[in-house]
Design a protein around this motif. Structure first.
Motif, short mmCIF file in Angstrom:
data_model
loop_
_atom_site.label_atom_id
_atom_site.label_comp_id
_atom_site.label_asym_id
_atom_site.label_seq_id
_atom_site.Cartn_x
_atom_site.Cartn_y
_atom_site.Cartn_z
N ASN A 104 30.06 9.07 57.87
CA ASN A 104 31.21 8.26 57.48
C ASN A 104 31.59 8.55 56.03
O ASN A 104 30.75 8.50 55.13
N ARG A 105 32.86 8.88 55.84
CA ARG A 105 33.37 9.17 54.50
C ARG A 105 34.72 8.49 54.32
O ARG A 105 35.42 8.21 55.30
N VAL A 106 35.09 8.26 53.07
CA VAL A 106 36.45 7.77 52.79
C VAL A 106 37.38 8.97 52.87
O VAL A 106 37.24 9.93 52.12
N ARG A 132 46.29 7.12 54.18
CA ARG A 132 45.66 5.94 53.58
C ARG A 132 44.14 6.08 53.58
O ARG A 132 43.52 6.33 54.61
N PRO A 133 43.52 5.90 52.41
CA PRO A 133 42.06 6.07 52.34
C PRO A 133 41.32 4.96 53.08
O PRO A 133 41.56 3.77 52.85
N ARG A 134 40.48 5.35 54.01
CA ARG A 134 39.60 4.40 54.69
C ARG A 134 38.38 5.15 55.18
O ARG A 134 38.40 6.38 55.31
N THR A 135 37.32 4.42 55.47
CA THR A 135 36.09 5.05 55.93
C THR A 135 36.25 5.48 57.38
O THR A 135 36.58 4.66 58.25
N GLN A 136 36.04 6.78 57.62
CA GLN A 136 36.15 7.34 58.96
C GLN A 136 34.99 8.30 59.20
O GLN A 136 34.49 8.91 58.25
N ARG A 171 38.35 15.38 60.62
CA ARG A 171 37.74 14.09 60.93
C ARG A 171 37.45 14.00 62.43
O ARG A 171 38.14 14.59 63.26
N ASP A 187 46.06 7.76 58.99
CA ASP A 187 44.72 8.33 58.80
C ASP A 187 44.71 9.49 57.83
O ASP A 187 43.70 9.74 57.16
#
Length: 275
Positions: free
Chosen positions: A128-130, A117-121, A203, A114
């Motif tokens: 929600n943001r990358v 690695r870029p992911r939407t959270q 986050r 988390d």
């Protein structure tokens, strides 16, 4: 995030030679315009060593990674390319990465997925943001970005390196587990702000984990205070708190903050040297 000592003696046998071989090959590939190849840093023994050094915790958020995920060998300075600060959209402007540091021991950390690695959270504000450091590596002055080893010293990175920086000087926890950049002089720490942003240290899911951790720490603190005020030995509760202050435990930076906030009047008598 806490400061971690990474000794040269921790470098796995043969790792330096393998890194040198890879670098020589990549220099030839670079001259021919061929895509560079990286693999030396994936040495299984290197990952074991990094897990030991960082106590099987993410170097950024201090979440335990052993038992829940394999963890990523993270490059403090990205190896292949650097996404420019503020870049958004499917095509992100970038610059060449620090290929000569791809297997440099001092450039390697261990990270949870988390933070890396870029992911939407969902972020702290439930938007929600990358989130994820990935190939971001912001500098105070983009013009100073190094193109080779000789100019590396000119850079002023805006991301905290737990093996170089003292995170306590740049990050501050609120009592509920939220995290903010600390005051440095008259301003808020740029390094603190950037690290929170790019590693997603605020986050939503991480805040929930800190909230759960807080309940355990505060239970021990309340029992200790009650015992001291009744002139009793805090006993096992103090032992539990000291265990949670061990650098190998998760969320130690937050635990230290809670102890300073709620046990300040008792620190002298308790001799909590772990702070």
């Amino acid at each position: 995030m806490i400061k971690v000592v990474k000794l040269k003696a921790s470098i796995p046998p043969g790792f330096v030679k393998a890194a040198a071989r890879e670098l020589r090959k990549n220099r030839l590939l670079l001259k021919s315009g061929t895509k560079l190849k990286f693999g030396a840093y994936l040495d299984p023994i290197a990952k074991i060593q990094l897990n030991e050094i960082f106590s099987r915790k993410c170097a950024f958020c201090e979440s335990v990674i052993a038992g829940t995920q394999p963890g990523d060998v993270e490059h403090y300075r990205p190896k292949g390319k650097v996404i420019l600060d503020g870049a958004v959209g499917p095509v992100q402007p970038s610059k060449p990465g620090y290929h000569w540091l791809a297997a440099k021991w001092s450039n390697l950390l261990i990270s949870c997925a988390d933070c890396n690695r870029p992911r939407t959270q969902p972020d702290h504000d439930h938007v929600n943001r990358v989130i994820g450091k990935a190939n971001f590596f912001p500098l105070r002055k983009e013009a100073s970005r190094a193109k080779g080893p000789a100019s590396l010293w000119l850079e002023e990175p805006l991301l905290l390196n737990p093996c170089i920086d003292d995170p306590d000087e740049h990050l501050v926890f609120l009592d509920d587990g939220r995290i903010e950049p600390a005051k440095v002089g008259d301003d808020l720490s740029e390094k603190g702000r950037a690290t929170i942003r790019y590693c997603g240290l605020a986050r939503s899911e991480l805040l929930q984990m800190r909230a759960r951790h807080r309940r355990v720490v505060m239970a021990a603190i309340r029992h200790i205070v009650a015992a001291i005020e009744c002139d009793n030995d805090p006993g096992a509760d103090l032992d539990d708190l000291l265990s949670m202050l061990s650098p190998s435990e998760p969320y130690v930076a937050f635990t230290r903050s809670l102890v300073r906030e709620h046990l300040m009047d008792y620190l002298g008598s308790l001799k909590l040297d772990a702070l």
